[in-house]
Design a protein around this motif. Sequence first.
Motif, PDB file in Angstrom:
ATOM      1  N   UNK A  73       0.832  -1.209   0.000  1.00  0.00           N
ATOM      2  CA  UNK A  73       0.000   0.000   0.000  1.00  0.00           C
ATOM      3  C   UNK A  73       0.861   1.251   0.000  1.00  0.00           C
ATOM      4  N   UNK A  74       0.393   2.244  -0.724  1.00  0.00           N
ATOM      5  CA  UNK A  74       1.019   3.562  -0.723  1.00  0.00           C
ATOM      6  C   UNK A  74      -0.016   4.624  -0.409  1.00  0.00           C
ATOM      7  N   UNK A  75       0.411   5.662   0.328  1.00  0.00           N
ATOM      8  CA  UNK A  75      -0.527   6.688   0.772  1.00  0.00           C
ATOM      9  C   UNK A  75      -0.023   8.075   0.405  1.00  0.00           C
ATOM     10  N   UNK A  76      -0.935   8.897  -0.103  1.00  0.00           N
ATOM     11  CA  UNK A  76      -0.688  10.323  -0.290  1.00  0.00           C
ATOM     12  C   UNK A  76      -1.290  11.048   0.902  1.00  0.00           C
ATOM     13  N   UNK A  77      -0.450  11.762   1.643  1.00  0.00           N
ATOM     14  CA  UNK A  77      -0.877  12.443   2.860  1.00  0.00           C
ATOM     15  C   UNK A  77      -1.093  13.927   2.586  1.00  0.00           C
ATOM     16  N   UNK A  78      -2.151  14.471   3.158  1.00  0.00           N
ATOM     17  CA  UNK A  78      -2.388  15.916   3.135  1.00  0.00           C
ATOM     18  C   UNK A  78      -2.614  16.374   4.566  1.00  0.00           C
ATOM     19  N   UNK A  79      -1.754  17.279   5.047  1.00  0.00           N
ATOM     20  CA  UNK A  79      -1.835  17.802   6.408  1.00  0.00           C
ATOM     21  C   UNK A  79      -2.228  19.273   6.339  1.00  0.00           C
ATOM     22  N   UNK A  80      -3.412  19.579   6.860  1.00  0.00           N
ATOM     23  CA  UNK A  80      -3.943  20.937   6.808  1.00  0.00           C
ATOM     24  C   UNK A  80      -4.147  21.434   8.235  1.00  0.00           C
ATOM     25  N   UNK A  81      -3.420  22.493   8.610  1.00  0.00           N
ATOM     26  CA  UNK A  81      -3.476  23.013   9.975  1.00  0.00           C
ATOM     27  C   UNK A  81      -3.871  24.483   9.970  1.00  0.00           C
ATOM     28  N   UNK A  82      -4.827  24.820  10.838  1.00  0.00           N
ATOM     29  CA  UNK A  82      -5.215  26.213  11.045  1.00  0.00           C
ATOM     30  C   UNK A  82      -4.926  26.568  12.492  1.00  0.00           C
ATOM     31  N   UNK A  83      -4.179  27.651  12.715  1.00  0.00           N
ATOM     32  CA  UNK A  83      -3.823  28.059  14.077  1.00  0.00           C
ATOM     33  C   UNK A  83      -4.363  29.452  14.364  1.00  0.00           C
ATOM     34  N   UNK A 459      -7.472  -4.605  -6.394  1.00  0.00           N
ATOM     35  CA  UNK A 459      -7.012  -3.229  -6.291  1.00  0.00           C
ATOM     36  C   UNK A 459      -8.017  -2.459  -5.441  1.00  0.00           C
ATOM     37  N   UNK A 460      -7.521  -1.778  -4.410  1.00  0.00           N
ATOM     38  CA  UNK A 460      -8.390  -1.040  -3.483  1.00  0.00           C
ATOM     39  C   UNK A 460      -7.918   0.399  -3.337  1.00  0.00           C
ATOM     40  N   UNK A 461      -8.897   1.289  -3.159  1.00  0.00           N
ATOM     41  CA  UNK A 461      -8.604   2.713  -2.970  1.00  0.00           C
ATOM     42  C   UNK A 461      -9.448   3.225  -1.812  1.00  0.00           C
ATOM     43  N   UNK A 462      -8.866   4.125  -1.006  1.00  0.00           N
ATOM     44  CA  UNK A 462      -9.607   4.701   0.124  1.00  0.00           C
ATOM     45  C   UNK A 462      -9.275   6.165   0.312  1.00  0.00           C
ATOM     46  N   UNK A 463     -10.233   6.884   0.868  1.00  0.00           N
ATOM     47  CA  UNK A 463     -10.043   8.249   1.361  1.00  0.00           C
ATOM     48  C   UNK A 463     -10.416   8.260   2.839  1.00  0.00           C
ATOM     49  N   UNK A 464      -9.531   8.785   3.662  1.00  0.00           N
ATOM     50  CA  UNK A 464      -9.757   8.792   5.103  1.00  0.00           C
ATOM     51  C   UNK A 464      -9.389  10.173   5.638  1.00  0.00           C
ATOM     52  N   UNK A 465     -10.335  10.825   6.314  1.00  0.00           N
ATOM     53  CA  UNK A 465     -10.079  12.163   6.835  1.00  0.00           C
ATOM     54  C   UNK A 465     -10.374  12.217   8.328  1.00  0.00           C
ATOM     55  N   UNK A 466      -9.422  12.776   9.108  1.00  0.00           N
ATOM     56  CA  UNK A 466      -9.607  12.965  10.545  1.00  0.00           C
ATOM     57  C   UNK A 466      -9.534  14.447  10.876  1.00  0.00           C
ATOM     58  N   UNK A 467     -10.264  14.831  11.909  1.00  0.00           N
ATOM     59  CA  UNK A 467     -10.246  16.217  12.371  1.00  0.00           C
ATOM     60  C   UNK A 467     -10.164  16.235  13.886  1.00  0.00           C
ATOM     61  N   UNK A 468      -9.329  17.140  14.410  1.00  0.00           N
ATOM     62  CA  UNK A 468      -9.147  17.242  15.856  1.00  0.00           C
ATOM     63  C   UNK A 468      -8.646  18.634  16.214  1.00  0.00           C
ATOM     64  N   UNK A 469      -9.148  19.177  17.316  1.00  0.00           N
ATOM     65  CA  UNK A 469      -8.697  20.470  17.824  1.00  0.00           C
ATOM     66  C   UNK A 469      -7.759  20.253  19.009  1.00  0.00           C
ATOM     67  N   UNK A 488      -6.705  18.941  10.207  1.00  0.00           N
ATOM     68  CA  UNK A 488      -7.475  18.093   9.300  1.00  0.00           C
ATOM     69  C   UNK A 488      -6.470  17.297   8.468  1.00  0.00           C
ATOM     70  N   UNK A 489      -6.429  15.999   8.694  1.00  0.00           N
ATOM     71  CA  UNK A 489      -5.500  15.112   7.988  1.00  0.00           C
ATOM     72  C   UNK A 489      -6.279  14.226   7.023  1.00  0.00           C
ATOM     73  N   UNK A 490      -5.840  14.195   5.786  1.00  0.00           N
ATOM     74  CA  UNK A 490      -6.507  13.392   4.756  1.00  0.00           C
ATOM     75  C   UNK A 490      -5.503  12.418   4.153  1.00  0.00           C
ATOM     76  N   UNK A 491      -5.871  11.146   4.114  1.00  0.00           N
ATOM     77  CA  UNK A 491      -5.046  10.102   3.510  1.00  0.00           C
ATOM     78  C   UNK A 491      -5.771   9.522   2.304  1.00  0.00           C
ATOM     79  N   UNK A 492      -5.080   9.438   1.189  1.00  0.00           N
ATOM     80  CA  UNK A 492      -5.582   8.732   0.007  1.00  0.00           C
ATOM     81  C   UNK A 492      -4.665   7.541  -0.218  1.00  0.00           C
TER      82      UNK A 492
END
Length: 500
Positions: A73-83, A459-469, A488-492
């Motif tokens: 498995x390979x994952x594309x990570x997106x890390x989005x932070x608001x401060x 072949x499998x594909x997923x989108x997973x998003x987590x949110x935490x303050x 907000x972290x998103x994994x594809x």
Amino acid sequence: MKKIVTFIILLACTTINAQNSTDVLRYSLDNTQGTARFQSMSGAFGALGGDLSALNVNPAGSAVFKNSLFTVSGTAYDRNNSSSYNNTRNKTEENYININQAGGVFILKSSGNSNWKKIALAINYDVVSNFDNEILTSGTSQQGIDNYFLNFAQGVTLGSISRQQGEFLEDAYLDIGANQGFSDQQAFLGYYGGVIDPIDEIDDNTQYIRTAEYNSINQALLKNTSGYNSKLTLNIASQYQNNLYFGASLNFHNVFYQEYKEFTETGYNSDSPIQRTIFDNSLRTEGNGVSLNIGAIAKLNKNVRIGGSYQSPTWYKLDDEFSQRIDSDLGDENINFINFNVVNLFDTYTIKTPSKFTGSLALIFGKDGLLSFDYVYQDMSKGELRPTTDSSFSIENDNIRNNLNAVSTLKIGGEYRISRVSLRAGYRHQQSPYADNNLIGDLTSYSAGIGYNFGGSRLDFSLNQTEQDSSERLFSTGITTPTMINRINTNATLSYTLNF
């Protein structure tokens, strides 16, 4: 002629910013990594098995496989932070791609009339947590960085934090850290960095004042982290008759964590002798750990499965390297020799993470699909820093027991099959590990995915998003106003499975 000291070993494992409850949580909480199928159903696999990453939940799951296979498995990570800091908002975003899972299972089927139908042998590599991230905090404050150094310096004699005649500045910095501890080392840094001054220039002086003049100042902190917590699992499981599965796993963990903090302070009064201060910190942690999982799955009938598993505490052996640098308009002329090449090494220490219990239920609807539920219980107040004979660790362990709570996690996953196509979705809710959930809020996660079965492969594909303050201070002391952070972290994730 000046020299640069590369390494000096600190004799005591003095508490620094990383050796506290934050460390325990960093290595205790996972991030639902794994295969695309596992992530798309939010990791709710405790009563299902049949997926290599499901071994992280219940090691009996490998015996559910009908045949040998390999998955990567390979994952594309997106890390989005608001401060938000004193009403000033910033946003950062990071993107990267990694191989996060690889493993295989070998199925040995019994012959004859044995009640033990098969044995499964599996090996799997998973990234439990990915630490790559970046957060920018900036704003106007009435609390300057001088408060950080004053909190360490007040009550400390000037003679004990002064370099000796003929001594290099970097040697004095390391020597004070090794023999007197982190607190005195910070007082030394503030004094020679020009941020604080003694009231009297005598060795017995114990009172200090700031050198900068300000009513309010501008502050900016860039925090960049990188690294991973990975796990190599060696698993054995077996099927008994047609309805029972048992399994155990031995897990070998590998940790690499790097944290860099770049702090800048400007905007002092025009008549202030200091107009700009920088204070940077770098932490590097490496180590390994070991843990054990046991579990079982039972088919109550053709539609209902239940599962239960226990994960032992993980014992991590860790080593820290810590570096600092500071500069200001009033800094000592040789202050730049204290930099990231001057490294504090600490004694090896241990983190024991809390054990984990998982109870699971799955509803199977023939070949059409399924629903799966996992409940996970982990008491974070049972985490521990060792050796407990270290006075600093004893204090931190008391803080862990008083401030951390038991964490309950609910995971729900579903799958619906249409011929060779599988549609999946999931939900996860994880309670805050703190008694005061303003420090870290509850985590919420949603996931979805799709898979296609080619017969001999999938072949499998997923989108997973987590949110935490969360709420974080710029430094451990001195500046009390926290930064409010929304993550907000998103994994594809894309996984390929080959059947044998």
